[in-house]
Design a protein around this motif. Structure first.
Motif, PDB file in Angstrom:
ATOM      1  N   LYS A 124       6.078   8.714   9.454  1.00 34.27           N
ATOM      2  CA  LYS A 124       7.447   8.984   8.992  1.00 34.27           C
ATOM      3  C   LYS A 124       7.874   7.954   7.946  1.00 34.27           C
ATOM      4  O   LYS A 124       8.458   8.280   6.923  1.00 34.27           O
ATOM      5  N   TYR A 125       7.520   6.712   8.217  1.00 32.05           N
ATOM      6  CA  TYR A 125       7.874   5.621   7.295  1.00 32.05           C
ATOM      7  C   TYR A 125       7.316   5.884   5.892  1.00 32.05           C
ATOM      8  O   TYR A 125       8.042   5.826   4.897  1.00 32.05           O
ATOM      9  N   PHE A 126       6.016   6.200   5.825  1.00 30.83           N
ATOM     10  CA  PHE A 126       5.411   6.423   4.505  1.00 30.83           C
ATOM     11  C   PHE A 126       5.937   7.707   3.847  1.00 30.83           C
ATOM     12  O   PHE A 126       6.126   7.759   2.636  1.00 30.83           O
ATOM     13  N   LYS A 127       6.195   8.714   4.662  1.00 29.77           N
ATOM     14  CA  LYS A 127       6.732   9.956   4.085  1.00 29.77           C
ATOM     15  C   LYS A 127       8.124   9.712   3.510  1.00 29.77           C
ATOM     16  O   LYS A 127       8.459  10.208   2.431  1.00 29.77           O
ATOM     17  N   ASP A 128       8.944   8.944   4.226  1.00 28.20           N
ATOM     18  CA  ASP A 128      10.294   8.639   3.740  1.00 28.20           C
ATOM     19  C   ASP A 128      10.239   7.906   2.404  1.00 28.20           C
ATOM     20  O   ASP A 128      10.961   8.229   1.464  1.00 28.20           O
ATOM     21  N   ILE A 129       9.362   6.908   2.340  1.00 29.26           N
ATOM     22  CA  ILE A 129       9.255   6.133   1.098  1.00 29.26           C
ATOM     23  C   ILE A 129       8.838   7.033  -0.052  1.00 29.26           C
ATOM     24  O   ILE A 129       9.413   6.991  -1.140  1.00 29.26           O
ATOM     25  N   GLU A 130       7.839   7.876   0.194  1.00 31.75           N
ATOM     26  CA  GLU A 130       7.320   8.719  -0.885  1.00 31.75           C
ATOM     27  C   GLU A 130       8.326   9.767  -1.332  1.00 31.75           C
ATOM     28  O   GLU A 130       8.347  10.145  -2.497  1.00 31.75           O
ATOM     29  N   SER A 131       9.177  10.223  -0.400  1.00 33.73           N
ATOM     30  CA  SER A 131      10.146  11.240  -0.807  1.00 33.73           C
ATOM     31  C   SER A 131      11.157  10.646  -1.783  1.00 33.73           C
ATOM     32  O   SER A 131      11.784  11.363  -2.563  1.00 33.73           O
ATOM     33  N   ALA A 132      11.277   9.325  -1.779  1.00 33.84           N
ATOM     34  CA  ALA A 132      12.219   8.676  -2.707  1.00 33.84           C
ATOM     35  C   ALA A 132      11.513   8.270  -4.008  1.00 33.84           C
ATOM     36  O   ALA A 132      12.152   7.820  -4.952  1.00 33.84           O
ATOM     37  N   ASN A 133      10.198   8.443  -4.060  1.00 26.98           N
ATOM     38  CA  ASN A 133       9.424   8.024  -5.234  1.00 26.98           C
ATOM     39  C   ASN A 133       9.380   9.103  -6.295  1.00 26.98           C
ATOM     40  O   ASN A 133       9.354  10.277  -5.963  1.00 26.98           O
ATOM     41  N   LEU A 134       9.304   8.688  -7.549  1.00 25.51           N
ATOM     42  CA  LEU A 134       9.017   9.655  -8.596  1.00 25.51           C
ATOM     43  C   LEU A 134       7.529   9.948  -8.460  1.00 25.51           C
ATOM     44  O   LEU A 134       6.692   9.066  -8.634  1.00 25.51           O
ATOM     45  N   ASP A 135       7.216  11.164  -8.100  1.00 29.44           N
ATOM     46  CA  ASP A 135       5.840  11.497  -7.741  1.00 29.44           C
ATOM     47  C   ASP A 135       4.977  11.663  -8.996  1.00 29.44           C
ATOM     48  O   ASP A 135       5.164  12.609  -9.760  1.00 29.44           O
ATOM     49  N   PRO A 136       3.999  10.770  -9.237  1.00 28.37           N
ATOM     50  CA  PRO A 136       3.193  10.896 -10.441  1.00 28.37           C
ATOM     51  C   PRO A 136       2.390  12.175 -10.452  1.00 28.37           C
ATOM     52  O   PRO A 136       1.966  12.650 -11.494  1.00 28.37           O
ATOM     53  N   ALA A 137       2.219  12.759  -9.251  1.00 24.53           N
ATOM     54  CA  ALA A 137       1.428  13.981  -9.192  1.00 24.53           C
ATOM     55  C   ALA A 137       2.153  15.148  -9.851  1.00 24.53           C
ATOM     56  O   ALA A 137       1.545  16.154 -10.189  1.00 24.53           O
ATOM     57  N   MET A 196       0.839  -1.200   0.000  1.00 26.52           N
ATOM     58  CA  MET A 196       0.000   0.000   0.000  1.00 26.52           C
ATOM     59  C   MET A 196       0.880   1.259   0.000  1.00 26.52           C
ATOM     60  O   MET A 196       1.853   1.324   0.746  1.00 26.52           O
ATOM     61  N   ARG A 197       0.496   2.222  -0.862  1.00 25.59           N
ATOM     62  CA  ARG A 197       1.174   3.520  -0.775  1.00 25.59           C
ATOM     63  C   ARG A 197       0.312   4.453   0.062  1.00 25.59           C
ATOM     64  O   ARG A 197      -0.914   4.468  -0.092  1.00 25.59           O
ATOM     65  N   VAL A 198       0.933   5.212   0.943  1.00 25.80           N
ATOM     66  CA  VAL A 198       0.185   6.208   1.711  1.00 25.80           C
ATOM     67  C   VAL A 198       0.855   7.559   1.445  1.00 25.80           C
ATOM     68  O   VAL A 198       2.035   7.753   1.746  1.00 25.80           O
ATOM     69  N   ILE A 199       0.098   8.450   0.842  1.00 26.34           N
ATOM     70  CA  ILE A 199       0.626   9.776   0.502  1.00 26.34           C
ATOM     71  C   ILE A 199       0.044  10.749   1.516  1.00 26.34           C
ATOM     72  O   ILE A 199      -1.176  10.947   1.559  1.00 26.34           O
TER      73      ILE A 199
END
Ligand code: GLP
Length: 271
Positions: free
Chosen positions: A253-266, A1-4
């Motif tokens: 924090k965990y989900f924020k860390d993961i998302e900061s490393a993601n290419l953000d489709p938004a 699951m992704r949590v943004i």
């Protein structure tokens, strides 16, 4: 699951709209292969609809080759009633974009045979190849569409009786009068939503914080039907900070860390 976890409702809505638009534009949809989009009503997706209309006006997305299936509709409420989900969708979204009228599917809560209406809805989804992206919101009790607590996680489109909690929550759209809120609705099932290739759930506001915690940190449980998303291979939750207040600091924090490393489709459609 992704949590943004976005700072506020506006940025969460923008993220969702950009995600939906980028999925449609990158899908290679054509007249012979339509993009199949599941859609919700309610206040949660309103900001996303506004943003999608802006993206359409800016010619960044077209809905010509999109076919939609709405999640639910009240039973015995005339289609032109200000609070019918038919009316909501045309007023807030479909009436402002280039979707062909025949590509819009919304359950008919006034059908003479409600069971047949539900069966044919499921068949139509199957016939177009299943849903590519199902967008949803949740109720404060963690229900998705009208799959109230205790709904089977394998449920399909059917008639549901609304819980008192949902009737109270939705009475704000019916002059605050619980007696005016329909007591039953047609709704896609939890499994109908979970069968989609991707599921994007928008959760905003403090009153959804408890439901969000159950969805993310607790186990899969039919009393919080959104928790079924944990089993989905491509489930995404977009929330604002207010809805995230009951998450553990470490979870957020965990989900924020993961998302900061993601290419953000938004960000794909920005510029
Ligand atoms: C209703 C709808 C749901 C929606 C929920 C939350 O119960 N059937 O699909 O997610 O309301 O609505 P809101 O976004 O207005 O909080």
């Amino acid at each position: 699951m992704r949590v943004i976890i976005e700072p506020d409702y506006e940025t969460a809505s923008k993220w969702s709209a950009n995600f939906v638009a980028s999925r449609i534009t990158s899908s290679g949809a054509s007249e012979s292969k339509l993009f199949v989009l599941g859609l919700p009503t309610g206040s949660s997706p309103l900001g996303m609809y506004k943003e999608l209309i802006e993206l359409y006006k800016a010619k960044k997305v077209s809905f010509k080759n999109v076919i939609t299936f709405n999640m639910d509709e009240y039973i015995n409420l005339p289609e032109d009633h200000p609070q019918s989900y038919h009316r909501f969708m045309w007023d807030n979204f479909f009436g402002h974009i280039d979707i062909p009228k025949e590509n819009v599917n919304i359950l008919n809560g006034n059908a003479p045979d409600l069971k047949a209406e539900c069966t044919s809805y499921e068949e139509k989804i199957k016939k177009v190849g299943g849903i590519d992206l199902f967008v949803g919101g949740i109720g404060p009790d963690g229900h998705i569409a009208f799959n109230e607590p205790g709904s089977s996680l394998s449920s399909r489109t059917r008639v549901k009786t609304l819980t008192y909690d949902t009737i109270v929550a939705n009475s704000r759209f019916f002059d605050g009068d619980v007696n005016k809120v329909p007591k039953r609705a047609l709704t896609v099932g939890v499994k109908t939503v979970m069968d989609a290739e991707q599921v994007l759930i928008i959760v905003n506001g403090h009153n959804k914080a408890r439901a969000l915690r159950h969805a993310i940190e607790e186990g899969i449980n039919h009393m919080w039907t959104i928790s079924a998303l944990q089993m989905h291979p491509q489930g995404i939750i977009v929330c604002d900070e207010e809805a995230a207040v009951e998450l553990k600091v470490g979870t957020a924090k965990y989900f924020k860390d993961i998302e900061s490393a993601n290419l953000d489709p938004a960000t794909l459609l920005k510029s």
